[in-house]
Design a protein around this motif. Sequence first.
Motif, short mmCIF file in Angstrom:
data_model
loop_
_atom_site.label_atom_id
_atom_site.label_comp_id
_atom_site.label_asym_id
_atom_site.label_seq_id
_atom_site.Cartn_x
_atom_site.Cartn_y
_atom_site.Cartn_z
N CYS A 21 0.85 -1.19 0.00
CA CYS A 21 0.00 0.00 0.00
C CYS A 21 0.89 1.24 0.00
O CYS A 21 1.71 1.43 0.91
CB CYS A 21 -0.91 -0.01 1.23
N LEU A 34 -4.20 -6.18 -0.26
CA LEU A 34 -3.98 -5.06 -1.17
C LEU A 34 -4.98 -5.08 -2.31
O LEU A 34 -5.43 -6.13 -2.75
CB LEU A 34 -2.56 -5.12 -1.74
N CYS A 45 -4.62 -0.32 0.44
CA CYS A 45 -5.04 -1.39 1.34
C CYS A 45 -6.57 -1.54 1.31
O CYS A 45 -7.30 -0.61 0.99
CB CYS A 45 -4.54 -1.14 2.75
#
Length: 101
Positions: A21, A34, A45
């Motif tokens: 992320c 992710l 995320c």
Amino acid sequence: MPETCEHLSAVDRVTPSARGCEECLKSGDRWVHLRLCRSCGHVGCCDQSKNRHATKHFRATGHPVIEGYDPPEGWGWCYVDEIFIDLPDQTPQVGPIPRYV
């Protein structure tokens, strides 16, 4: 909720923006899974992560479709239509991705 997604035309082949992320890597936070924006390649995320950066990216940009990126999950999600979609291809990961849970 529609049965089909009208946003498949927004799905592009993209290069992932980071090996995790983007925002969590910068701040030192952790993520659960992710998501990859299939319009621009932003890696954020998931909503089970405390920061929910993929959804924040959608709200900021309007880019409609994400891919379940890590672990590779083989599905897409359209934020606008709120449905899972079949993607035309899966994005390969760029190098190893750190594991955070």
